[in-house]
Design a protein around this motif. Structure first.
Motif, mmCIF file in Angstrom:
data_model
loop_
_atom_site.group_PDB
_atom_site.id
_atom_site.type_symbol
_atom_site.label_atom_id
_atom_site.label_comp_id
_atom_site.label_asym_id
_atom_site.label_seq_id
_atom_site.Cartn_x
_atom_site.Cartn_y
_atom_site.Cartn_z
ATOM 1 N N TRP A 176 0.701 -1.429 -0.028
ATOM 2 C CA TRP A 176 -0.058 0.055 0.018
ATOM 3 C C TRP A 176 0.876 1.312 -0.087
ATOM 4 N N ARG A 177 0.452 2.229 -0.851
ATOM 5 C CA ARG A 177 1.091 3.445 -0.621
ATOM 6 C C ARG A 177 0.319 4.878 -0.016
ATOM 7 N N HIS A 178 1.029 5.479 0.924
ATOM 8 C CA HIS A 178 0.472 6.563 1.468
ATOM 9 C C HIS A 178 0.949 8.034 1.270
ATOM 10 N N PRO A 179 0.100 8.808 1.054
ATOM 11 C CA PRO A 179 -1.173 8.841 0.822
ATOM 12 C C PRO A 179 -1.717 8.784 -0.502
ATOM 13 N N ASP A 180 -1.021 8.287 -1.409
ATOM 14 C CA ASP A 180 -1.389 8.088 -2.714
ATOM 15 C C ASP A 180 -2.476 7.337 -3.039
ATOM 16 N N TYR A 181 -3.098 6.207 -2.342
ATOM 17 C CA TYR A 181 -4.320 5.405 -2.328
ATOM 18 C C TYR A 181 -5.608 6.232 -2.097
ATOM 19 N N GLY A 182 -5.245 7.053 -1.040
ATOM 20 C CA GLY A 182 -6.398 7.857 -0.740
ATOM 21 C C GLY A 182 -7.527 7.153 -0.053
ATOM 22 N N ARG A 183 -7.391 5.712 0.600
ATOM 23 C CA ARG A 183 -8.173 5.095 1.312
ATOM 24 C C ARG A 183 -7.632 3.727 2.208
#
Length: 345
Positions: free
Chosen positions: A160-167
């Motif tokens: 997971w990527r933060h904050p790229d995925y936005g959820r």
């Protein structure tokens, strides 16, 4: 809403001023939205009295023989060599459905994870509400002398990527089977770390120990840094954890292979679907029957519904605000076998 604790400063054993997680008193009248509000702000929350005393006693009874038969691990880097970990809990503990469907946990997980996603299907714009599923179950018993675990984000399993995925991709719970304290390895958490990007790493001095009595529970999200604490006491610390994930992600623990079929068939349809035996509105996990893409749950049904109706029946009843008829090809012939209506779309 009455708080039994609040974000406040305290000194750790290292003398660092830390912020503690909020504690909410369990109440049947408390809406999950209040839990979600705290999680979104702090990254996690403690629910005091999550299990009734009778349920906690029954959990002890069911879990003790499982852990007694489980040896400590071999992984010194992450899982611990003085820690017992037992998985496949829906096949081993009758209380697991009660924990999974607890209104505060299940309700909070759905509110956080089931964020609608708008998509285009030709000239139709529809919203897909993602399904959720059980991603992992594990009983964890930290023995005296076990050092603290490396701080990590659970959604790292999904890259997971933060904050790229936005959820968020995961909502996890840790039920205290024994009391949790700073001395016996209460789960370490860095409040507010769910707001960090991926360039900032966690530091041990930023983490606080989860201190809660047996029967309480810590709920946190996949982007919050946490880890098992070091047990410097003379007694084991026992907890039970499970996670709800977005159903479009691969399960961290393979539920299809972890639960005996006879046990699976004895569970409710709701739990079976949460374990992965279903297909969402975006068709993840479907099976083919009679040339149609149908809901995988038909494989568990003694008398299946007609294959071409299995995917859509019941799904729209669960989410009446979403209509995919005419938008996604749920019932339409695939490949070159198009209907006249399809040829004009």
């Amino acid at each position: 809403m009455k708080l039994t604790g609040a974000i406040s400063g305290r000194r750790s054993r290292r003398g660092i001023l830390l912020h503690c997680l909020r504690q909410l008193q369990h109440s049947r009248s408390r809406p999950p939205g209040e839990v979600v509000d705290v999680i979104r702000r702090d990254g996690g929350v403690i629910i005091d009295g999550f299990l009734k005393p009778s349920a906690l006693a029954e959990l002890h009874r069911q879990l003790e023989p499982v852990l007694d038969q489980t040896r400590c691990g071999d992984d010194a880097y992450f899982a611990g060599t003085k820690t017992r970990r037992a998985d496949g809990l829906f096949g081993r503990l009758d209380l697991m459905p009660d924990i999974a469907l607890h209104p505060l946990y299940y309700g909070a997980a759905k509110k956080i994870l089931q964020k609608p996603v708008p998509i285009w299907a030709g000239d139709d714009r529809v919203e897909i509400v993602p399904d959720i599923q059980v991603g992992v179950t594990q009983a964890i018993q930290i023995q005296p002398g076990q050092g603290d675990q490396r701080l990590h984000r659970d959604d790292s399993s999904f890259l997971w990527r933060h904050p790229d995925y936005g959820r968020e991709g995961r909502v996890q719970i840790m039920v205290a089977v024994s009391d949790f304290s700073e001395e016996n390895g209460g789960t370490l958490v860095i409040p507010g770390s769910h707001l960090w990007d991926d360039e900032r790493g966690p530091r041990r001095e930023e983490a606080v120990s989860t201190c809660m009595r047996a029967g309480s529970a810590l709920i946190w999200i996949g982007s919050t840094y946490h880890g098992g604490g070091d047990n410097s006491s003379d007694a084991a610390r026992t907890g039970l954890t499970m996670a709800f994930d977005l159903a479009c992600l691969r399960q961290e623990e393979n539920q299809f292979l972890s639960i005996p079929r006879d046990k699976l068939l004895g569970l409710s349809e709701e739990i079976q679907r949460l374990l992965g035996w279903g297909s969402g509105e975006n068709l993840m996990g479907y099976v083919e029957r009679d040339g149609q893409m149908v809901d995988a749950h038909v494989l568990l049904e003694k008398r299946s519904r007609p294959a071409h109706r299995a995917l859509t029946e019941g799904r729209t009843r669960e989410r009446p605000h979403v209509s995919l008829q005419g938008s996604l090809p749920l019932n339409r012939p695939r490949g070159g076998c198009r209907t006249r209506e399809d040829s004009h779309r």
